[in-house]
Design a protein around this motif. Structure first.
Motif, short mmCIF file in Angstrom:
data_model
loop_
_atom_site.label_atom_id
_atom_site.label_comp_id
_atom_site.label_asym_id
_atom_site.label_seq_id
_atom_site.Cartn_x
_atom_site.Cartn_y
_atom_site.Cartn_z
N SER A 8 0.86 -1.18 0.00
CA SER A 8 0.00 0.00 0.00
C SER A 8 0.90 1.23 0.00
CB SER A 8 -0.91 0.01 1.23
OG SER A 8 -1.73 1.17 1.23
N GLY A 9 0.98 1.90 -1.14
CA GLY A 9 1.88 3.04 -1.24
C GLY A 9 3.31 2.60 -1.05
N THR A 10 4.00 3.21 -0.10
CA THR A 10 5.39 2.83 0.18
C THR A 10 5.50 1.81 1.30
OG1 THR A 10 5.60 4.71 1.69
CG2 THR A 10 6.25 5.07 -0.61
N ASP A 11 4.37 1.34 1.79
CA ASP A 11 4.37 0.37 2.89
C ASP A 11 4.17 -1.05 2.38
OD1 ASP A 11 4.65 2.36 4.84
OD2 ASP A 11 2.48 2.68 4.93
N LYS B 20 4.26 -4.25 9.49
CA LYS B 20 4.44 -3.30 8.40
C LYS B 20 5.91 -2.90 8.27
CE LYS B 20 3.52 1.16 8.75
NZ LYS B 20 2.80 2.45 8.85
N TRP B 21 6.39 -2.90 7.01
CA TRP B 21 7.73 -2.41 6.68
C TRP B 21 7.57 -1.09 5.94
CZ3 TRP B 21 12.78 -3.11 7.54
CH2 TRP B 21 13.71 -2.67 6.60
N ASP B 22 8.15 0.00 6.46
CA ASP B 22 7.98 1.32 5.85
C ASP B 22 9.14 1.70 4.94
OD1 ASP B 22 10.06 1.95 7.55
OD2 ASP B 22 8.90 3.35 8.78
N GLY B 23 10.00 0.74 4.67
CA GLY B 23 11.16 0.99 3.82
C GLY B 23 12.45 1.01 4.60
N SER B 24 12.32 1.18 5.92
CA SER B 24 13.53 1.21 6.76
C SER B 24 13.38 0.45 8.07
CB SER B 24 13.93 2.65 7.06
OG SER B 24 12.88 3.35 7.70
N ALA B 25 12.12 0.27 8.53
CA ALA B 25 11.92 -0.40 9.81
C ALA B 25 10.59 -1.14 9.85
CB ALA B 25 11.99 0.61 10.95
N TRP B 26 10.54 -2.15 10.72
CA TRP B 26 9.31 -2.90 10.95
C TRP B 26 8.54 -2.31 12.12
CZ3 TRP B 26 7.40 -6.36 7.70
CH2 TRP B 26 8.27 -7.01 6.82
N SER B 27 7.22 -2.41 12.06
CA SER B 27 6.37 -2.01 13.19
C SER B 27 5.18 -2.95 13.27
CB SER B 27 5.90 -0.56 13.05
OG SER B 27 5.15 -0.40 11.85
N ALA B 28 4.63 -3.06 14.47
CA ALA B 28 3.45 -3.90 14.69
C ALA B 28 2.19 -3.16 14.28
CB ALA B 28 3.37 -4.29 16.16
N LEU B 29 1.13 -3.90 14.01
CA LEU B 29 -0.19 -3.32 13.75
C LEU B 29 -1.03 -3.58 15.00
CD1 LEU B 29 1.03 -3.52 10.88
CD2 LEU B 29 -1.27 -3.96 10.05
N GLY B 30 -0.95 -2.62 15.91
CA GLY B 30 -1.62 -2.82 17.20
C GLY B 30 -1.07 -4.04 17.90
N SER B 31 -1.93 -4.77 18.58
CA SER B 31 -1.49 -5.96 19.29
C SER B 31 -1.58 -7.22 18.43
CB SER B 31 -2.30 -6.14 20.57
OG SER B 31 -3.69 -6.21 20.30
N GLY B 32 -1.92 -7.04 17.14
CA GLY B 32 -1.96 -8.19 16.25
C GLY B 32 -3.09 -9.15 16.53
#
Length: 270
Positions: free
Chosen positions: A139-142, A162-174
């Protein structure tokens, strides 16, 4: 196509093309080491005039290609030395091809369950995941990834990240469930849909399918249910304002819908 040797009566090993009227092979197809019972294609992605195929194989069109290959319309080619184990998912973003699966090296470089091909070389996406990746969506750059993992880039991320091009992050508590995993992803506008084996998303009850709006998870009605008790959603696709879901279920939103159903934004139908 999965472990197939013919399409429309034509010999076609593990992959074939339908032109609207007839099936045809893509060269000599995709093959394994010990006969075609141990070779298969599980993921496809298109970028321009190129078709990428991922799965479990060692050759494509007679060329050595380990678990991933490119078809340019007339011939197969390898993507470097490929991946060291099965590929489950592919996604394209610009000039980048992303692959997710069971592998831990890509082109000989350490890459835990997810990697990027830039047209000439493979690279890792940070530390990657701690277990299998089953689904990818852009989705876009994600880039979104779903699977059986509980960390992404060393950060806790329960089965989706989610990978934003430089780092990973969680989507809430999954996700939460009995033997949970995310098997399918689809993007529609600013919404991400996830399907798999789970009963909660972000702390909200969500039976086997859920929506992420960029900030929070929500259920899609009462979700899916199978009378056998082994419910799961394995495939998602978006067309206009409709979301289609396929998997192992016989009701969707309380309506009888055997293995496939449509969500129109407010209700499920068969």
């Amino acid at each position: 196509l999965f472990r197939s040797t013919t399409a429309g009566g034509v010999t076609a090993y593990n992959i074939a093309k339908w032109d609207g009227n007839a099936w045809s092979a893509l060269g000599s197809g995709i093959r394994g080491a010990s006969g075609d019972s141990v070779s298969y294609v599980t993921a496809l992605a298109v970028s321009g005039t190129s078709l990428y195929a991922g799965g479990y194989f060692i050759a494509a069109g007679g060329v050595s290609a380990t678990n991933i290959a490119r078809w340019d319309g007339s011939a197969w080619s390898a993507l470097g030395s490929g991946l060291n184990d099965e590929v489950n998912a592919l996604a394209v973003s610009g000039t980048s091809l992303y692959a997710g699966g069971y592998f831990i090296t890509a082109g000989g470089v350490p890459a835990n369950y997810i990697a990027r091909w830039n047209g000439s070389a493979w690279s890792a996406l940070g530390l990657g995941m701690n277990y299998n990746v089953y689904a990818l969506a852009v989705s876009g750059t994600d880039l979104y990834a779903g699977g059986q993992f509980t960390t992404a880039g060393g950060v806790p991320a329960n089965f989706i990240a989610k990978w934003d091009g430089s780092a990973w992050s969680a989507l809430g508590s999954g996700m939460v469930g009995s033997s949970p995993y995310v098997k399918a992803l689809a993007v529609s506008g600013t919404n991400l849909y996830a399907g798999g084996n789970f009963t909660m998303a972000g702390g909200v009850p969500a039976n086997f399918i859920a929506k992420w709006d960029g900030n929070a998870w929500s259920a899609l009605g009462s979700g899916m249910l199978s009378s056998s008790g082994n419910t799961s959603v394995g495939a998602l696709a978006v067309s206009g304002t409709n979301l289609y879901a396929g998997g192992y279920f016989d009701t969707a939103g309380g309506v009888r819908a055997k293995y496939i159903a449509k969500w129109d934004g407010s209700a499920w139908s068969a």
